[in-house]
Every structure is written in C-alpha cells, then in structure tokens.
Design a protein around this motif. Structure first.
Motif, short mmCIF file in Angstrom:
data_model
loop_
_atom_site.label_atom_id
_atom_site.label_comp_id
_atom_site.label_asym_id
_atom_site.label_seq_id
_atom_site.Cartn_x
_atom_site.Cartn_y
_atom_site.Cartn_z
N THR A 1 0.82 -1.20 0.00
CA THR A 1 0.00 0.00 0.00
C THR A 1 0.86 1.26 0.00
OG1 THR A 1 -1.55 -1.24 1.33
CG2 THR A 1 -1.94 1.11 1.13
N ALA A 2 1.95 1.23 0.80
CA ALA A 2 2.80 2.41 0.87
C ALA A 2 3.40 2.71 -0.50
CB ALA A 2 3.91 2.19 1.89
N VAL A 3 3.92 1.67 -1.15
CA VAL A 3 4.49 1.88 -2.49
C VAL A 3 3.40 2.31 -3.45
CG1 VAL A 3 5.62 0.75 -4.43
CG2 VAL A 3 6.38 0.30 -2.10
N GLY A 4 2.23 1.69 -3.32
CA GLY A 4 1.11 2.04 -4.18
C GLY A 4 0.77 3.52 -4.06
N ILE A 5 0.70 3.99 -2.81
CA ILE A 5 0.38 5.40 -2.58
C ILE A 5 1.50 6.29 -3.10
CG2 ILE A 5 0.14 7.16 -0.79
CD1 ILE A 5 -2.16 5.82 -0.18
N GLY A 6 2.73 5.90 -2.77
CA GLY A 6 3.88 6.72 -3.16
C GLY A 6 3.99 6.82 -4.67
N VAL A 7 4.11 5.68 -5.32
CA VAL A 7 4.35 5.69 -6.77
C VAL A 7 3.04 5.93 -7.53
CG1 VAL A 7 5.23 4.38 -8.71
CG2 VAL A 7 6.29 4.14 -6.46
N GLY A 8 2.04 5.10 -7.20
CA GLY A 8 0.77 5.22 -7.92
C GLY A 8 0.13 6.58 -7.69
N LEU B 1 -4.81 -11.48 -9.32
CA LEU B 1 -4.18 -12.69 -8.79
C LEU B 1 -3.30 -13.34 -9.85
CD1 LEU B 1 -3.98 -14.48 -6.36
CD2 LEU B 1 -5.95 -15.75 -7.16
N LEU B 2 -3.79 -13.32 -11.09
CA LEU B 2 -3.04 -13.91 -12.19
C LEU B 2 -1.72 -13.19 -12.36
CD1 LEU B 2 -3.43 -16.09 -14.34
CD2 LEU B 2 -4.26 -14.32 -15.88
N LEU B 3 -1.75 -11.88 -12.27
CA LEU B 3 -0.53 -11.07 -12.42
C LEU B 3 0.48 -11.43 -11.34
CD1 LEU B 3 0.81 -8.65 -13.90
CD2 LEU B 3 -0.19 -7.20 -12.16
N VAL B 4 -0.03 -11.48 -10.11
CA VAL B 4 0.86 -11.79 -8.99
C VAL B 4 1.44 -13.19 -9.17
CG1 VAL B 4 0.97 -12.07 -6.51
CG2 VAL B 4 -0.40 -10.26 -7.47
N ILE B 5 0.60 -14.15 -9.55
CA ILE B 5 1.08 -15.52 -9.76
C ILE B 5 2.15 -15.53 -10.84
CG2 ILE B 5 0.42 -17.76 -10.70
CD1 ILE B 5 -2.21 -17.51 -9.27
N PHE B 6 1.90 -14.81 -11.91
CA PHE B 6 2.82 -14.79 -13.05
C PHE B 6 4.18 -14.27 -12.61
CE2 PHE B 6 4.00 -12.76 -17.29
CZ PHE B 6 4.48 -13.96 -17.81
N ILE B 7 4.17 -13.14 -11.90
CA ILE B 7 5.45 -12.53 -11.49
C ILE B 7 6.21 -13.47 -10.56
CG2 ILE B 7 6.49 -10.65 -10.18
CD1 ILE B 7 4.27 -8.86 -11.28
N CYS C 1 3.19 -4.83 -5.14
CA CYS C 1 3.33 -3.41 -5.48
C CYS C 1 2.83 -3.14 -6.89
CB CYS C 1 4.78 -2.97 -5.36
SG CYS C 1 5.38 -2.94 -3.68
N ILE C 2 3.20 -4.06 -7.80
CA ILE C 2 2.74 -3.91 -9.19
C ILE C 2 1.22 -3.89 -9.24
CG2 ILE C 2 2.69 -5.05 -11.45
CD1 ILE C 2 5.35 -3.86 -10.88
N LEU C 3 0.63 -4.62 -8.30
CA LEU C 3 -0.83 -4.67 -8.23
C LEU C 3 -1.40 -3.36 -7.70
CD1 LEU C 3 -3.11 -6.93 -8.26
CD2 LEU C 3 -2.81 -6.96 -5.82
N ALA C 4 -0.72 -2.80 -6.67
CA ALA C 4 -1.28 -1.64 -5.98
C ALA C 4 -1.08 -0.34 -6.78
CB ALA C 4 -0.62 -1.49 -4.61
N ILE C 5 0.03 -0.26 -7.50
CA ILE C 5 0.34 1.01 -8.16
C ILE C 5 -0.74 1.46 -9.15
CG2 ILE C 5 1.96 2.14 -9.75
CD1 ILE C 5 4.19 0.64 -8.24
N THR D 1 -7.30 -0.74 -0.44
CA THR D 1 -6.23 -1.43 -1.15
C THR D 1 -5.49 -2.38 -0.22
OG1 THR D 1 -5.97 0.60 -2.40
CG2 THR D 1 -4.27 -1.06 -2.67
N THR D 2 -5.26 -1.96 1.03
CA THR D 2 -4.60 -2.85 1.98
C THR D 2 -5.40 -4.14 2.12
OG1 THR D 2 -4.00 -0.84 3.17
CG2 THR D 2 -3.55 -2.92 4.26
N GLY D 3 -6.72 -4.01 2.20
CA GLY D 3 -7.56 -5.19 2.29
C GLY D 3 -7.40 -6.08 1.06
N ILE D 4 -7.40 -5.45 -0.11
CA ILE D 4 -7.29 -6.22 -1.35
C ILE D 4 -5.95 -6.97 -1.40
CG2 ILE D 4 -7.07 -6.02 -3.86
CD1 ILE D 4 -9.03 -3.65 -3.66
N ILE D 5 -4.88 -6.28 -1.00
CA ILE D 5 -3.55 -6.90 -1.04
C ILE D 5 -3.48 -8.05 -0.04
CG2 ILE D 5 -1.11 -6.54 -0.64
CD1 ILE D 5 -1.41 -3.76 -1.65
N LEU D 6 -4.05 -7.81 1.13
CA LEU D 6 -4.06 -8.85 2.15
C LEU D 6 -4.72 -10.11 1.61
CD1 LEU D 6 -3.00 -8.81 5.00
CD2 LEU D 6 -5.26 -8.20 5.81
N VAL D 7 -5.85 -9.92 0.93
CA VAL D 7 -6.55 -11.07 0.35
C VAL D 7 -5.71 -11.69 -0.76
CG1 VAL D 7 -8.56 -11.77 -0.98
CG2 VAL D 7 -8.83 -10.24 0.96
N ALA D 8 -5.10 -10.85 -1.60
CA ALA D 8 -4.31 -11.37 -2.72
C ALA D 8 -3.15 -12.19 -2.19
CB ALA D 8 -3.80 -10.22 -3.58
#
Lengths: 293, 357, 389
Positions: A101-108, A139-145, A161-165, A218-225
């Motif tokens: 989330t921090a990176v997402g907020i910072g960069v995104g 989820l697919l993106l995260v799995i792929f990476i 992070c790639i997901l959150a940005i 977003t934190t919730g989404i990432i936690l689930v992911a």
C-alpha cells in the motif's frame, strides 16, 4: 419520491443552528479501528508477549488438537501452537500489505496526481500504464510474477506493489481531475500562482481524503491477494508462515484440523472487514462516490 | 365551449406533513387549509424551505417514504384517502397533474421523449401505441413545439431547457387533468424563456378549463396569472386573498417584507431593496408563537407567546397576525418598536433602512 | 476456423460502431484496445526473459540433454531478440499453435484448452447467473427500501435466526454454526442494532459488505467443508460434461459455481443498489410518480434501465474478479479447469505455457471490455451526449 426526503433533509440541516445536535456516534467504525490496532499490536509485539510461543516448536503430545486453554487456536500438524503461528504469520501478511500500500500510494499516487494535473502526454502515458497493468487480473498477475522469478519475500512484495500502483494511480488520477476542475483551483490559476504550488497547496490536500480511504481498501485487497497466493502455495516458501499458508496446511487434513482453517480465516476476514469498513466510512464521510471516479 | 358550473375543484383541510429525520420530526406543512374553485388559479408564494413544494407533493401524493400526511384533501369532491384501489390507480396523473421545477432533471435521460409522453396515456387511458403517438404529437403541438413528430424520437439531451419544460408540460396535460400543479415551473429556466413558459401555462389553463396551483417564490410571477394568492411561511399559510387585494391591501408583515424585497420598476432606480433579516425558524423545534416573530418589525410580546390564528377580514381576506399591517394595531406596534429601537423578539431595527421605506 | 469467425464478428462490430458513432470514435476506442493488447502480450514475453537462469533448463529439468535445451531455446526464440521472439510467438498463436507443455509427452496447450476451457466457461456462466440472480432482485429491493424510514427489528428475527443456527449446528456441527455466527450474524446485528433497527436496505447492504470482505478461498473452504465433507451434498469427483446427462453435469459443478457466484455477487449488488438509489432520487422519478405510474413500472422502466447499462460495464470489469476467483475455486474443488491447469503449470515451471495463458486471459479481458465499452457508449444516449461535447 426521495426528492422530498432530500429536500426535508436539506431543510433540517439548514434549520439546525451551528453546533446543534450531532449524528449518533459510529460505534462500528471504532470497533473496526480497535480490532485493527489490536491485530497490529499483537503481531508487532507478539514476540515479547507471554501468550505467544515459538511458532515452530514441535510437540508430539499435542498433534492436531482442537482449541484448548493452552492452545487458543489449537495445534498444527507437528503440535505447533496455531495462535502463535497466526501472530507470526500475520507479521508477514500485514507487512506485505503495508509495504504494497505504501508503495502504491507513493508511486501510484504520484503518477495519478501528475497525470490528472498536467494532463496531455503525461496523462496518456499514465493511462496506458494503468490500462495495461489492469488488463491482467490481479491474482493472475501476482502468480505470473512470482512464478517467473521466485517465491521469495522480495518478489511477493514486488508483485503486490505492481498490483497496488495502477489501482491507486487510477483512483488518484480521477480524483485529481475532479479537484482540478473546482473553482478555487481555477481561481488560484487566474491569480497566477505557480503550477507546482497549486498542485501542493490546492490539489493535493483535496485528493488526500480519497487517497487515504482507498489506501484502506487497497490494503484489504492486497491482504486477500497475498493470502490467496499463500493458500495456493505460491507465496513465500516454508518455513516462513503467512495466514494463507496456515489455512492451506489446515485444509490438507481437513477432518482433523478444521480449526486451522477456520480460526485464521476468521482473523483474516475480520481484518479485511475492518479495513473495508474503515475505507468505506471514510468515503462516506468525505462524500466520495466511487461511481463518480 | 361553455364553462362548467363553478364548484370547489380542490379542498384542503388542516393538512399537516411531517418528515421523520435522524434529528427528529420535521413539520414541513403545518395545518394548511384552502380551497380552489373550478377553473380558478391560486398562487402559493413563499421563500425556499417554506414548505410550498412539500405541499404540492402532498397534493399529488408523492411524498417521500419518511413523510406522513394528515388532514383531508378532496380533489373534485373526492377524498384522496377514501379512493378504492382501482380508483387510485388512475387518479393521480389523470385528475390532477404536476409540472416540476427543473426540466433538465424531470425527464428520464435514457428514454425517448415519445416513450415518456405516451406511457401515461397508454397506462391510464389504455390507448394503443399508434393512438398514443398521435395524441403525443397533438400534445407537443399544443405546447408549441415545432416539428412535433420528429421530437418523439429524440432524447431529452437533444432539446433546450425551454423545449424540455414544454415537454414536461405536455406530459402533465397528457390525460387532460382538471387540476394542474406547477411547482416553480420557471425557476430553472433562462430569464428570457420564463415569461413565455408562464404565459403558455396561463393560456393552456384557460383553453382547457383547468384549475391551477402556481407555486413560486416570486410574488410578481403570481400577479396577474393567479386569481388568488396564498403566502406561505414555515409550513403555514399566513395570508390568503384575491390577487389584487393582496397587492393593494396586504395585512401580514411577512407579505409586506416579501413585496419590499422584490425590485419594482415604478420605484426610483436607486431605491435599496430591503432584505428580510434573519432566517426561517428551525422546523424541528418550531417557535411557540408566530413563526415570523423573530424577523418581524411589528413583533410584540404576544407574537412570541401566542400563535396567531387565521382571521377573516373584509373582502374575503384571511390573515394570521396579531398586529396586521395597515391597521391601527399594526401601526401602533411598529411605532412602539421604532421608538424602542428593537422589537419584542430582540430584532434591532436599522433606522437607515427604515428611512428608505 | 474459430479465428475466422471471431475476425468476422469483430469486423461486423467495428462496422456497426463506425456507422452509429462515427469513424473517429471507432479508431480512438478500438485503436486504444489494440495498443494495450500489444503492450500486454509483449510485456508477458519480456517477463519470460526475467526467469533467473535459462528458462529452458528450468522447464526441462537439470537432467535434460544439451540438444533438447538447444532445440527448446531456438524453438522459443530465446536466442533471438525480444522483438523477434515476440513476433514469432504472435505468429504461432494467431495460427492456432499455442505451444506445448514439456511434461506429459509435449501435450499441446491447445488440446489442454480444448479440454478444459469449456469447464471454466461453464463455471463462469453459472457463477455469473447465480451472482445476478442473487444481486439483481436484492439490489432492486434494497434500493426500493432505501427511501423508507428505518424500522425496528422484527420480533421474529431473533428466534428465527437462533433456530436456523441451531439447525446448522445439528446438521453441520457446532464449529460451522459458530463460524457463521461470528462472520455473518454478529456484524449484521451489531450494525443494525446501533443504527436504530434495520431497514431492508441496510440489512441487504451490510450482508453484501460482509460477503465482499470474505476472501474467496475462505468462502470456498467453508462451503466445501459444509457441503462436501460434513455432508454428502456435493461429490468431489470432478466435472461431467453435458453429454453425461444434465443431472450429472449440474451436480458436478453447482458448488464451485455457487462459491464463485457468491464471491462476485456483492459487487453487482452494491453497484446496482447505489446506482438505483441515485436514480430514485432523480426528479424524473417524482415526475413519473406524479403521472400516476405504478411503482413497478417506475422501478423497472425508469430506474432499472439506466442501471442495467452500468451493470453491464461492471460485468466486464468483474471478469477480472471471476478469473481470480476461478483460480482459487478450481484449486479448492480439484476442478480440472484452466485455473487449476495454471497452478499445475506454475508448480511444474512451465513458463511458456504460463506466459501464453496469461497473455490469452489478458486478450480475452481487453477484448470483452472494449466490446462492452463500445456498445455501452454507443447505446447510452447520456454517454454519447457527453462524448459529443
């Protein structure tokens, strides 16, 4: 139909003198906050608390036992204390979510702010980045990476992070576009304020509420992911523990260890629920409509 | 065409509308009574929040879910609460119709003009699609919309504001109502089209022998278009009389204040308009006495303690005031207040403004 | 053959868009989509090069002969530049050659998809149907109730809830009843109790909110435990196609579809409700009421119609949710679809298969969304009016 209600409401608001009766307190909001703080405190300081044992300590006497006074959440395959594992696992899960989330907020957030404020080619590029990244399901993106690189903490965090940005960039961009249209920003422009100072003084403070509300979501989404990833056995490898991996371990011998599935799941669920609820309440509080973004 | 015999088209007796809000019960309309003859027009005038729109919605039975209505409303002699289920189905929209304030939002943006015009004709009158379409064209011609047939296939956003309001009027006329309620029909429109729309409504009501309730915040709009005028404040009708009677012989200080806040071309061009000081009372906890007392230049001790009831004075003139304008009681009250520099409710009277009027 | 049909359909769509909305609009939207497609697929190819070490060695295993590795490297274009590798891959995919997996005798990916894609497609279809049957009526009802004043909790609710929980406890064991209580009922009751008693709206909304916060795998495990382990209501025997009989087909798929459907339904529900509540506050609803139209007519003709268009857009975006959910659900239920194949491929380090799958999903997603977006923009007069400005 509800028009008259809205009107009556508006009349009521107008008629009530300043400092008059307030809305009833929102207890649920505070429940959610307390739960989050509790989870954070226990996961951060758990090591020094007497209630948390060594999560990897095996005990042949207590293999796959249900919840008891000694082991609140029961015991795992080799007799480890599940509660301790949940506490220690929470450290990884929550850390991943927080960093993401921090990176997402910072960069995104920066990308979205620049795109929404400067428009033109900056906007086109940021929009392209957002659209490209969002065209692969999360989820697919995260799995792929993680699959392409390896299942280390670094790459899991990177994937998240790639997901959150792009997700945050999209929201912040939309919000910035809206704010930049408002009268006071136009006024500042007319007065001749510097672009950069308008961005920081007028636009950013007004985008902040949206950014913060969505940070919780977003934190919730990432936690689930992340948990889903560990559940699928694709996150950080053993012996590192995460909430998802405890659940994944529990489901292997479901009949004997349902507590390993359900109790961490309830903790995860309540945490996600709290995050979502806080985010949702903040959105309502600041009257931000998702559909308008 | 010979006019129908006169008789009451609408009778409202002691109408009260309450809204349940998170902060308590809000009384938006507080004991309003009036009646309207066939083919008569009444103007209901008041500032925003005075409950005039809620009154309109109560009359056509579209109050919000948290609103409750008590009192009697009889339209064409029939109590709207005593209607059977089948009567009710084809009553609102047929006997009585309404024109809304903002034509930009009164039309469904994703439905064609034709569909919106014909739906009530088909629903209430059971007309076939073709018949309904012919009737729709006829209606659009009645409200002077050019190339009517083509308009049926257009979407609302393709029309200008004035045109849309004409469509809204046509929609209201679709089932030939005997009573038309126009709720600030021109507030949202350009000044240049306001008059044409008002005149259109006026002409249509005369041609079709309708009764009209014209709701407005502008006394000038009601003048000449309404046979009678009612002045509404904080949910109550404070004064009610024939149009010219109100203008020449106003009794209520609020009516007087309203008049003084309208620009009048007969005055010298530098005359300052007089704003009404203060703001309307909190309808959640209304004052015990006269709702206008705190803003009234005539206010005396009895205004704060005792709610004035409607009184009938000569020339069929109703007003609710302890110290009416233009009577010895009123003059005396004003003189006392001017001498003291403030009213009994504590409103400081500004001498400078007084000097202008 | 399939490709030809798809291309023809696409050409027809493009022609329709050009006719209705003009060429500039079509180029803008369709061109943008093509650009995104190229970048996404190129990005996945680029990612292949990020595999630590040689992907061919990793994929074939360390015991592979040098010739096999060399053959694989040249076949996959790993010795060429990225661009050549990419164009080679695109050429292969367009001609229907999706590559193969190394284990199982170099089983072609297209065979795998032919076998497994229908299963996942059925899963998607059923789960969407379930999601919509749950979400649409509830959403409409919630929106309809939203204008009403909050009412007190009906007296019968508590005994009924306790009886229901007792029933669950007897059938499913105390564990599941406890879980249900904690996860669903307590939040709803606390929420409603504090808000001064539930209106139908807040109850539905809270339920949706809670459902939204349950991770798919938690929901899946819970329902699997209840229906497949504690009780024998669902057989974990795998998928049966239609030609094995309707009963077998449905009974082999209903639980995964239910899980996936429940997981995506709150998104629809919340959106539909919010949209309809917003529409209900519009003046045109008051106008329709003043015209004496029935509630049913207003709700379905005036309010739902603009909302369905919004629902359609969300359905497109929800495909991402469905894909995410399908991966997890297929894993939980050992459902041999594309999702579980993906997990297998990842576990076996079949990078090429994974890359092709990811790229195909992205293509599917972008194409669907573009089609929906274009149709939406062309159909909805409001959006078109915005666009023309």
């Amino acid at each position: 139909m509800s028009n008259a209600a809205a009107m009556a409401e508006a009349e009521a608001v107008k008629a009530v003198p300043v400092g008059g009766r307030k809305e009833p307190r929102n207890y649920i909001f505070w429940f959610a906050v307390v739960w989050l703080v509790l989870v954070l405190l226990i996961t951060i300081f758990g090591e020094w608390l007497p209630i948390v044992d060594d999560p990897n300590e095996r005990n042949a006497d207590t293999i796959k036992k249900g919840p008891s006074w000694d082991n609140w959440f029961g015991t795992a395959t080799f007799g480890q204390d599940v509660f301790s594992r949940v506490v220690v696992g929470g450290r990884i899960s929550l850390r991943v979510a927080a960093i993401g989330t921090a990176v997402g907020i910072g960069v995104g957030g920066t990308l979205g702010l620049l795109a929404g404020f400067y428009r033109g080619w900056v906007d086109s590029i940021v929009r392209l980045i957002i659209n490209v990244t969002l065209s692969i399901p999360a989820l697919l993106l995260v799995i792929f990476i993680v699959a392409v690189r390896d299942q280390s903490l670094f790459w899991v965090v990177f994937a998240v992070c790639i997901l959150a940005i792009p997700a945050l960039a999209r929201i912040v961009r939309a919000s910035t576009l809206q704010v930049a249209e408002r009268e006071y920003v136009k006024a500042a422009e007319v007065v001749g304020a510097k672009r950069l100072s308008i961005l920081f003084r007028e636009v950013l403070p007004n985008v902040m509420p949206t950014m913060i509300s969505f940070a919780f979501l977003t934190t919730g989404i990432i936690l689930v992911a992340e948990s889903s990833l560990s559940f699928l056995g694709l996150s950080v490898e053993a012996p590192t523990i995460t909430w998802g991996s405890i659940i994944a371990e529990g489901r292997i011998s479901f009949q004997e260890t349902p507590h390993m599935v359900f109790l961490p799941a309830v903790v995860l669920f309540l945490t996600v629920l709290s995050l979502n609820f806080i985010g949702d309440q903040l959105l309502k509080r600041y009257d931000i409509r998702e559909s308008a973004l | 065409m010979t006019p129908e015999p006169a008789g009451p088209m609408l009778e409202v007796e002691n109408l009260v509308v309450d809204f349940a809000t998170p902060r308590g019960t809000l009384r938006a309309v507080d004991g309003v009574s009036f009646s309207l003859d066939k083919q008569e027009a009444i103007g209901i005038v008041g500032e925003s929040g005075s409950g005039k729109s809620v009154l309109a919605r109560a009359l056509i039975n579209i109050l919000a879910g948290n609103g409750t209505r008590t009192g009697t409303i009889r339209i064409g002699g029939r109590d709207i609460d005593q209607l059977t289920k089948t009567e009710r189905k084809h009553f609102f929209g047929v006997e009585v119709a309404m024109v809304f304030q903002d034509p930009m939002t009164s039309l469904n943006p994703v439905k064609r003009i034709g569909a919106q015009l014909t739906e009530s004709i088909r629903y209430h009158l059971g007309a076939s699609k073709a018949d309904a379409n012919n009737r729709a064209v006829e209606l659009l011609e009645q409200v002077h919309i050019p190339s009517a047939a083509r308009r049926l296939r257009q979407y609302p956003h393709e029309l200008s504001g004035g045109m849309r309001q004409r469509v809204v009027i046509a929609m209201a006329l679709a089932c030939e109502p005997k009573l038309l309620i126009a709720d600030e029909p021109t507030t949202a429109l350009d000044v240049t089209v306001q008059k044409t729309i008002l005149d259109l409504i006026d002409d249509l009501r005369r041609e079709q022998h309708m009764s009209l309730i014209l709701i407005t915040h502008d006394l000038g709009v009601a003048r000449g278009r309404a046979d009678r005028i009612g002045v509404m404040y904080a949910g109550r009708l404070l004064e009610q009389a024939a149009s010219e009677e109100i203008f020449t012989n106003m009794r209520h200080p609020y009516t007087e204040a309203l008049m003084q806040s309208i620009p009048d071309t007969s005055h010298p061009s530098h005359t300052r308009l007089q704003p009404i000081p203060g703001r309307p009372p909190d309808l959640l906890s209304p004052p015990i006495g006269c709702a206008f007392a705190s803003r009234c230049r005539y206010a005396q001790a009895d205004c704060i303690d005792i709610k004035p009831q409607l009184e009938l004075v000569p020339f069929d003139h109703l007003h609710a005031c302890h110290h009416p304008v233009g009577t010895s009681k009123g003059d005396q009250a004003l003189a006392t207040n001017l001498a003291a520099g403030e009213t009994a409710a504590g409103l400081v009277l500004d001498d400078e403004l007084e000097g202008v009027s | 053959m399939v490709l030809v049909i798809i291309l023809v359909l696409f050409a027809l769509l493009a022609a329709w868009v050009v006719r209705v909305a003009g060429a500039r609009f079509a180029v803008k939207r369709l061109g943008g989509a093509v650009l995104i497609l190229v970048i996404v697929t190129f990005g996945t190819t680029l990612m292949l090069r990020q595999v630590p070490g040689d992907p061919c060695i990793t994929a074939l295993g360390t015991g592979a002969s040098d010739e096999a590795v060399a053959e694989c490297t040249s076949e996959r274009g790993l010795d060429d530049s990225v661009v050549e590798q990419y164009t080679g891959w695109v050429g292969d995919v367009v001609t229907g050659d999706l590559g193969f997996a190394f284990y199982k005798n170099r089983e072609p990916l297209s065979d795998v998809l032919e076998d497994r894609a229908p299963r996942t497609a059925w899963l998607f279809l059923y789960s969407q149907l379930i999601a919509l049957t749950v979400a649409v009526p509830l959403g409409i009802w919630a929106a309809y109730q939203s204008g009403r004043a909050p009412r007190g909790v009906p007296r019968w609710i508590l005994p009924v809830a306790i009886a229901a929980l007792l029933g669950v406890a007897v059938v499913g064991g105390w564990g599941i009843a406890g879980i249900l209580t904690v996860s669903v009922l307590v939040p709803i009751f606390v929420f409603n109790g504090i808000r001064g008693g539930p209106s139908g709206d807040s109850t539905v909304n809270t339920g949706a909110f809670v459902l939204l916060s349950i991770p798919v795998f938690v929901l899946g495990e819970t329902l699997r435990y209840f229906f497949a382990i504690k009780n024998d209501w669902y057989d974990l025997v795998g998928y049966s196609p239609w030609n094995e009989g309707v009963g077998a087909h449905i009974s082999s798929i209903w639980l995964p579809a239910l899980v996936l459907g429940l997981a995506v339904s709150p998104v629809y529900l919340r959106l539909l409700r919010a949209d309809m509540v917003q529409n209900l506050q519009q003046d045109f609803v008051a106008v329709a009421k003043a015209k004496g139209m029935s509630n049913r007519h207003i709700l379905l003709r005036h309010v739902l119609r603009p909302s369905t268009l919004t629902l359609l857009t969300v359905a497109g975006l929800n495909i991402a949710q469905l894909v995410n959910g399908a991966i997890v659900v297929e894993f939980i239920f050992d459902f041999d679809g594309v999702g579980s194949y993906l997990i297998e491929a990842v576990a076996r380090r079949e990078f090429f298969a994974v890359q092709t799958l990811v790229a195909l999903v992205a293509v599917l997603f972008v194409v669907t969304n573009t089609v929906i977006d274009v149709v939406y923009t062309t159909v909805d007069p409001r959006v078109r009016a915005e666009d023309e400005k």
